[in-house]
Design an enzyme around this catalytic site. Sequence first.
Site, PDB file in Angstrom:
ATOM      1  N   HIS A   1       0.840  -1.373   0.062  1.00  0.00           N
ATOM      2  CA  HIS A   1      -0.083   0.049  -0.078  1.00  0.00           C
ATOM      3  C   HIS A   1       0.844   1.283   0.050  1.00  0.00           C
ATOM      4  O   HIS A   1       0.623   2.051  -0.695  1.00  0.00           O
ATOM      5  CB  HIS A   1      -0.759  -0.076   1.403  1.00  0.00           C
ATOM      6  CG  HIS A   1      -1.873   1.111   1.205  1.00  0.00           C
ATOM      7  ND1 HIS A   1      -2.932   1.352   2.313  1.00  0.00           N
ATOM      8  CD2 HIS A   1      -1.899   2.339   0.423  1.00  0.00           C
ATOM      9  CE1 HIS A   1      -3.534   2.454   2.150  1.00  0.00           C
ATOM     10  NE2 HIS A   1      -2.919   3.082   1.157  1.00  0.00           N
TER      11      HIS A   1
ATOM     12  N   GLU B   1       0.621   7.427  -3.545  1.00  0.00           N
ATOM     13  CA  GLU B   1       1.472   7.392  -2.606  1.00  0.00           C
ATOM     14  C   GLU B   1       2.635   8.326  -2.486  1.00  0.00           C
ATOM     15  O   GLU B   1       3.352   8.583  -1.503  1.00  0.00           O
ATOM     16  CB  GLU B   1       1.972   6.107  -2.580  1.00  0.00           C
ATOM     17  CG  GLU B   1       1.019   4.833  -2.231  1.00  0.00           C
ATOM     18  CD  GLU B   1       0.500   5.148  -0.658  1.00  0.00           C
ATOM     19  OE1 GLU B   1       1.538   5.455   0.263  1.00  0.00           O
ATOM     20  OE2 GLU B   1      -0.643   5.462  -0.273  1.00  0.00           O
TER      21      GLU B   1
ATOM     22  N   HIS C   1       2.930  10.560   0.731  1.00  0.00           N
ATOM     23  CA  HIS C   1       4.075  10.128   1.407  1.00  0.00           C
ATOM     24  C   HIS C   1       5.309  10.300   1.093  1.00  0.00           C
ATOM     25  O   HIS C   1       6.364  10.549   1.777  1.00  0.00           O
ATOM     26  CB  HIS C   1       3.641   8.676   1.991  1.00  0.00           C
ATOM     27  CG  HIS C   1       2.480   8.459   2.646  1.00  0.00           C
ATOM     28  ND1 HIS C   1       2.165   8.892   3.755  1.00  0.00           N
ATOM     29  CD2 HIS C   1       1.069   8.082   2.132  1.00  0.00           C
ATOM     30  CE1 HIS C   1       0.773   8.572   4.118  1.00  0.00           C
ATOM     31  NE2 HIS C   1       0.257   8.036   3.133  1.00  0.00           N
TER      32      HIS C   1
END
Length: 230
Positions: A81, A123, A127
């Site tokens: 993930h 992502e 992040h």
Amino acid sequence: MLKARHGRLLVTILALALLAALARWLEDSPTPHNPSSADRQSETSSFDYYLIALSWSPTWCEDNPRDQEQCGSRGFGFILHGLWPQHERGGGPQHCAAGKGPDHVTRNRALAFMPSRNLIEHEWRAHGSCSGLDATSYFELADRAFASVRIPPLLQAGVKPPAMTANAVRSAFVDANPGMQEDMLGVSCDGRDLSEVRICVDKELNPRSCGRGVRMSCPRERLIRIPASR
């Protein structure tokens, strides 16, 4: 005539004096700080450790059957993930000022462990942009992070998982990964269905104790449902 010349000379002298004063002021004034790439890396990489978030793909695909890229012909088990920068006190930086996103080659390589272009882009923005790395380096690190975790035999793609509690899932990961201990990971559920296993690692990807907020979030001591991969 002489008086006029004297006046012009005086004006010239005053102008030269003002220019000299201005030059001295500019020389002594601090120059604006333009942060270097090293400065920007220091600002965005202010975190304590990484969280490897492994998503159990069959649970996602039951709820999102139209996600053909992840849930079409291939039967995934655990996928990555994300690789999330974390603070010891809990949570972590998100949506930092991002540079150039992943290029075509990087995206295609990342699809091997993060099988969704939308997920890859998300992502990176959420992040990866806070890791202090460029997009290519971040996804190379994410690839190594995913490869560093050994999936327990009973939870690999193509195997019908037995009935297990969340504690048993955690123990299976601990048993399969030397050096990993129970306080280094948490198991998450969507209702009573297995959703994710989240593993804490240092910046060299070695397992380490989790900071605040990484916990078990499944029904306690009850069997959880683990949908089988196709």
